[in-house]
Design a protein around this motif. Structure first.
Motif, short mmCIF file in Angstrom:
data_model
loop_
_atom_site.label_atom_id
_atom_site.label_comp_id
_atom_site.label_asym_id
_atom_site.label_seq_id
_atom_site.Cartn_x
_atom_site.Cartn_y
_atom_site.Cartn_z
N HIS A 137 -11.92 8.57 -0.72
CA HIS A 137 -10.68 8.55 0.29
C HIS A 137 -10.58 9.90 0.87
O HIS A 137 -10.25 9.73 2.24
CB HIS A 137 -9.68 8.93 -0.35
CG HIS A 137 -8.50 7.58 -1.05
ND1 HIS A 137 -9.73 6.39 -2.34
CD2 HIS A 137 -7.82 6.54 -0.74
CE1 HIS A 137 -8.29 5.31 -1.63
NE2 HIS A 137 -7.97 5.49 -0.95
N ASP A 181 -17.24 2.66 0.76
CA ASP A 181 -17.29 3.80 -0.64
C ASP A 181 -18.30 2.96 -1.23
O ASP A 181 -19.74 3.35 -1.82
CB ASP A 181 -16.30 2.59 -1.39
CG ASP A 181 -16.31 2.70 -2.46
OD1 ASP A 181 -16.10 4.38 -3.18
OD2 ASP A 181 -16.63 1.70 -3.70
N LYS A 236 -6.86 -0.55 -3.61
CA LYS A 236 -6.87 0.28 -2.59
C LYS A 236 -5.72 0.27 -1.62
O LYS A 236 -5.71 -0.70 -1.81
CB LYS A 236 -8.05 0.13 -2.75
CG LYS A 236 -8.32 -0.77 -1.30
CD LYS A 236 -9.07 -1.35 -0.23
CE LYS A 236 -8.82 -2.61 -0.09
NZ LYS A 236 -8.06 -3.56 0.67
N PRO A 237 -4.98 0.89 -0.82
CA PRO A 237 -5.68 2.29 -0.78
C PRO A 237 -4.27 3.00 -1.82
O PRO A 237 -4.26 2.69 -2.35
CB PRO A 237 -5.24 2.83 0.43
CG PRO A 237 -4.24 1.85 1.49
CD PRO A 237 -4.76 0.82 0.15
N PRO A 280 0.77 -0.99 -0.32
CA PRO A 280 -0.07 0.20 -0.08
C PRO A 280 0.79 0.94 -0.32
O PRO A 280 0.44 2.41 -0.85
CB PRO A 280 -0.94 -0.30 1.39
CG PRO A 280 -0.43 -1.42 1.14
CD PRO A 280 0.26 -2.34 0.75
N CYS A 283 -12.96 0.70 4.03
CA CYS A 283 -12.77 1.35 2.66
C CYS A 283 -13.68 0.87 2.38
O CYS A 283 -14.84 1.71 1.48
CB CYS A 283 -11.84 1.67 2.11
SG CYS A 283 -11.14 -0.31 1.73
N LEU A 314 -9.11 1.81 6.68
CA LEU A 314 -7.88 2.33 5.26
C LEU A 314 -7.47 1.26 4.86
O LEU A 314 -7.73 0.64 3.70
CB LEU A 314 -7.03 3.12 5.52
CG LEU A 314 -6.19 3.82 4.29
CD1 LEU A 314 -6.96 4.93 3.96
CD2 LEU A 314 -5.40 4.74 4.67
#
Lengths: 341, 341, 341, 341, 341, 341
Positions: B322, B187, B97-98, B76, B183, B179
């Motif tokens: 984000h 989302d 992601k992230p 990441p 997420c 995160l």
């Protein structure tokens, strides 16, 4: 003859449920009703199966020395004043939720009751439901370990099809989504999580449906709680939804999780990728006739007979829950986190 | 020969899923892999069924003009820098992601991509899952009316039995419960609720189990969101629970509610006291091989061929998600609500 | 006092259901009963909770100007003549199915009612069931697209255990499998398919069980329908089966299908290989006390108050259904397709 | 070495299923394939696990005396001519449905096969499915008594996602909803009802969806059947629906009924108001790889070894089913009932 | 007026169930009750809907010639003597289980009844339950073939929450786990297995819970049975368990097995790896008001009218069951197998 | 390289499962196979993924000092002698059940192993199944209290469709219903009940089906057990049934009961009238490839590495189970109870 005589304040939907439940216990019977509406004593006695005297003045009923306990089933905005009046008359108290509408009223009520030396049962009867007796037992057996996150929510559309909608839509009677109904979920969350609350933040909104337009206050809210022991909690309350009644519970601990009537515990060696299931009667109705009043009142009368405060729903627990609700509603209004003492 | 050649950055668990999914589309094939570990080209090509050139320097791979797209599957903390480097080399981007770990990095990334004029696909692939395609269709058909409350949550214990646990426990690699994994839920919540977020508040905690002790950051959190249109939302994320994987969705609107794969709509005249049920494959696994990458990549390559940004998971949507995550994590750290621009 | 007074013709099984349903509406009460059997007024009033005058001559009851509506609950072969007599007396009409036994009788009835200017409610109450209100809503929301094939069937063994078996076995009282009971299914099929019928063909048979031997007519039949818009339908009716009551519905359209309480719609993006499920109370009993009379009568009285024909089950819809039944029975007897006008 | 050598005519989707099923039996292996497309013998042999010679001329394959049986897996419009050619060459026959497209072709085929003295297996393999073996056993044990009404239907959307859609939409290849796929349901109905058919009437229609627009013939139809013994039957066939595959069966007899995998029998004293359930694998897929070819071919090879016609799916049974289909399609076209000889 | 007049001996919980059931039959009514407690004739007649004379001396009731039948509902230890007394008075007998407490008493009872020439119905009413009527029908249709192993068990915690606990805990009233309640399971086992018992062995134990401490005898036992035809059986009886009521049945034969309401039969061609399911009302309650007394008494009165012994639960079958119980209890006490005559 | 090298004795169905399971552990690999049939080393090594030397003389394999452990997968009647031979050669032992066929053999085996000082793993691997790990955890958490009755049974038709049927029908290879397969159930019963057995009685029978006629011994039996602590148990074993595989467990204790994957515990406050359910993989197949060998072997190798006897399935536990089986079989043969030492 059973031990305790109970006088009822107010004679509506909730009163009927209280009278039936009190008469169904082994220790008490309803012998009096105070109501501002004229009522027929004979018909009332026949309907409820106990000899009931009707009073049209509260003072008169409270002056009757044969009455040991009063049960307050009036409009919410009357609860606090009537409770203090009855306490001063030396009556033990059953009080429907909510106790009152502010922290200040709550302090006054606590003081009056303490001074009068009477015992109290507050109707957070969900603590005596099959669902939460079992949930609590699972926690107490250690099957979930130490809880660090929990949520208990209340989803129940209270619209025109519902008796209390008539007055519940008013700000001074309903108060907030939490106070009018979601309080049961918040109270259950505090029961499960155990510790003291340090801070809350709450956001509120309202349905765009015409059906719920009469409400004078936000009818959906979500509140998050920081506990002093580091755990975190959450309580959503919605009385403006169109869906089945849902009392949602999700608890996350160091040995497992519980989701409604399902659970997983590392201590039982079961499959972590599937839920085990607990046989319990779920809270799936807002109808007071489905609520476990009898179990709760039985516990109250047993405690009275023993000269003790009752377990689970005495004034102390209920006051703690109200403080959190008042803090949450203040947060929703001010847009800021609110710390508890 | 299919239209687009793709180079992969990083060769681990996620890369395997990407390669299989890309090769399964009708429009692209993987022709290159960059890895700091030595890899055998012949074996790699055989395993994945396409002729793959292995690079041990990223610059070399990016210099190959036959490569149209790069897919970033590295750790990441490397995503942002590599994405900017590839964009500058004129490659279209698939980014796991992230995207990055801060608002500042995000702005830099957006600027670089915009300047390079390349198209982007960010791996919030849950938007392309059967579950959320159907959930979105139910919303779009108006069966729930206008949403005023919604929650989407992520419960998935990521412990030593899980490959990514090895590095995911570090603050600079995992970041936060939101995160590192939650997420997807946040989302999906933004996808469903639709509008812009005005403010968030987040509280975080951590399991007391030894199993999860290696984590350097709080592994459970709950975030509440105030939308600019007055709606309210909530997202819980827990990677330190012992229970079945659960991607919990509850949406409340002016015509009905949706709970996971169940719903009620006043528009269909069904029984309000029972849920109707939607046939959909639920998100019930954190395993990337179960994720709908192929559907997502197919949509990306079609958009590339048409010279358009892809629907649902382009940079714009992902950047918005984000921003909300960064705000939520800042709120959890500072103990204060955080407003969004 | 509620708005409409209703007189009942005939006092049997169905009448009891009608009286209870009428008294349960907000707009009408039963005030009179005509019966050829002697009845005790006091007992009748007590049983049904409204003050009821008993008449032993129909003329006398019809002459009472306080009666607004009559409900015809007599033997099937009496329905048409009594309906015309009541219409001529200026009474609005509730008529149990069947209306009559031939196309000719039907025309006469229509003429008489039209001339009298009274409003009519025909007891095809299944249109007001939870099942078909929801089914219709699904069609009207466009979730099935345009229907090109549909079948609704009626399976219900009517044997000696059933009150109406006593007279229902006679040709002049029962008529046919379709007329005596299957009419509800055929009527529901026409409701769903919407358009006009061009032609029908019907085949009939009979169980070899001794239990059903007393029937004077074929007790199972299957009818196929060609609609003017090109769609095709089918209705099976069996009163000589040994099985659970089954009101089978299968609709096939250009966007999806519905099977009983299950459906698939391309518009919702759900999995085509599994059925989604609708929460609805199914028609699963031939017992009239389970039928949605109250909903139907409420709609009728509201329409009367507004001076309109009622929706869904007025004479016009019911006449259309009877015409199709007469055509189907003629086809079964003649062995040829029968065209409708 | 197993007893029978089989040559395959045509090498497509169905052929693959046949080869796998034949090689899975204990009595035969595939040793030859005739295809107009060039095929690699080595690769073919490896894929199917038996040594296979590839022919590009049918005459050449038929001239090989080591081949005992041919299996005809070509386009439907080629079946009849190739079957006659193979019969004349003295080969036993496995023939995919449909046998042919007209009554005249059928007679010619029967004559040729009879003259050649070869045995035949027609692929109405659903008779060998778990579902219909069990259904037939329930009938044969007398649990339903004598059947007087029965329906077996076929619902399966055959759209562009389906391999055979490419050619199946043509009138000369697909023929009709019944001939192209619904024949399995009609064949199963005849199996269950047992007796000879006296007359059929059929109505047909077509979806208004663009998806199914390429079809040159009506893609939904419903056919009713009068049996010589007085019983009545019905078969719906729809290849233009959007729903789960559904092979619907409902049989009504003098001792009980069967609905798919559920049944009630007066002989077992079970509760008439609930269905009992039979454990069986349901026909729930149109995919040939799910069909019980192996069981059927095993039965064919055993019969061959014994010099007998096979049970259930020999030419005689299949011819009867085709005659009913041809009659039904003629009825749908002419708009009149059609009598069978 | 119905044919038979019945006098009841004893007026407790079971008597109420008997009276309701007798009055619900088409052939008899209760006209007398003998009870040592004073009872109000008017109230009793009103409660049960038939005119009832109350006797405080048994002799007086038995001397009434209008009484045809007596039903013995007294304490278990009184059954045998009262039955003999009533038989001598020429009354037909309905006798609650158990008949008596020893083989010697049983012989005396059989002799007295035979001498009196009266007919008898013993309350092993489970033989008339939906569950065992269906189970027996499945056996009689041959679906299980010839049984070589079978077990029927009784699990039902009879604690302080249960009325009969008050006296049932005494050795001279309850007798043993088998005699007080498990007898229904043993009787059902003999019904299913059919043949004569050659030998039994029984082991007994007792819960360590305080709840069941008042019992004077072992409250769980398991008995195994050798039948003369070589088959083997087993019956467990537990009245000291904390679990749902469970009447467990498992029969193993040469064509299939039955497990509670599930079965597999090779004769139906169903899938051997899954159970088929029979729709039947299960015995799932020890509450006498749920027991099929009406069906049993109806059969008894029909047999009386025809001058025959009743099927299934006449004295002969019940005596056989008691003999096996006495042998089993002797085995548990002596620690040795016990052979039957 | 993993720590332990294993040599396999015998190469059949069970050996394949052992090799796969051993190679799947983290601590051992199979390096040798002894078989009287000629085997190809290269093919064997390829199939199992480890380098395997093939021996045609057992002595030779046992003489190889690199082999640490042998796993005995030969015919049952060879187990004991080979185990002693291997023990004398200093090899640790994995032994398939049964260990031997008599108490005398058992003593000899125990002596030899003790003298050799080697460790042993006996394949009662059901103790390591998800089902019994969870069942044991429930008992150990005290949720059932103290057990006073328990039954564990084995129902599994072992007919010609089953590989081992070929030799298993012989008395000297299969032994008895208990020894050949039911031993798993008896062993699980002893695991659950905990204490020592004082006495057993067993009755045996045999199906009249031709399918099971080849068996030389009774193929169904039921055994009851008296434990020294007063508890009672029961084990039925049937290998001649036609039904789904069923490993039936029912445990009755002072705080609750467990039935297969269901339970009730007074300690959890759940509803006593419904079962709670435990998520566990049930033992529902006799196929060795479904058995939890890997878990068991992993535990054995860990114990070996630590120089300890393994938990749950070491020689001591297995010997106890065999003694009870030998006693039960002797009881069935002699017709008398058999006491254990």
């Amino acid at each position: 003859m059973k031990k305790f005589n109970v006088g009822i304040i107010g004679y509506g939907w909730v009163a009927s449920a209280h009278i039936a439940a009190i008469n169904a216990t082994a220790h008490a019977q309803v012998t009096a009703v105070f109501s501002s509406r004229p009522l027929d004593e004979t018909e009332l006695s026949a309907r409820h199966g106990s000899t009931i005297t009707v009073y049209d003045r509260l003072e008169a009923m409270l002056a009757n020395p044969s009455i040991d306990v009063v049960s307050i089933c009036s409009y919410p905005q009357q609860h606090a004043a009537q409770a203090m009046q009855a306490a001063r008359a030396g009556k033990h108290l059953i009080i429907e939720k909510p106790l009152c509408f502010s922290q200040k009223e709550l302090r006054a009520l606590e003081t009056a009751i303490k001074k009068a030396g009477v015992k109290t049962c507050v109707c957070f009867e969900c603590r005596y439901s099959s669902q939460f007796l079992a949930t609590k037992a699972v926690i107490d057996q250690g099957l979930l370990g130490s809880l660090h996150y929990g949520e208990v929510d209340y989803y129940h559309g209270i619209g025109p099809w519902y008796g209390q909608f008539r007055w519940n839509t008013r700000k001074d009677a309903g108060g907030s989504a939490l106070l009018t109904a979601g309080c049961h979920a918040l109270d259950a969350l505090l029961l499960c999580m155990g510790g003291d609350v340090a801070e809350v933040t709450s956001y509120a909104s309202k349905s765009r449906s015409k059906t719920f337009a009469p409400y004078e206050y936000p009818t959906s809210s979500v509140t998050i709680l920081k506990f002093k022991n580091g755990a975190v909690g959450k309580c959503a309350a919605s009385v403006d939804c169109f869906q089945p009644y849902y009392f949602h519970t999700h608890l996350v601990g160091s040995e497992g999780s519980l989701l409604d009537n399902k659970f997983h515990s590392m201590k039982l060696g079961t499959d972590r990728h599937q839920w085990s299931a607990l046989a319990m009667k779920m809270l799936d109705s807002g109808d007071v006739s489905d609520h476990p009043y009898t179990t709760q009142f039985e516990a109250f009368f047993k405690a009275l007979a023993a000269g003790r405060e009752m377990p689970l729903t005495s004034l102390a627990e209920a006051a703690r829950t109200h403080e959190v609700i008042f803090a949450a509603d203040r947060s929703a209004e001010t847009g800021k986190p609110v710390r508890l003492g």
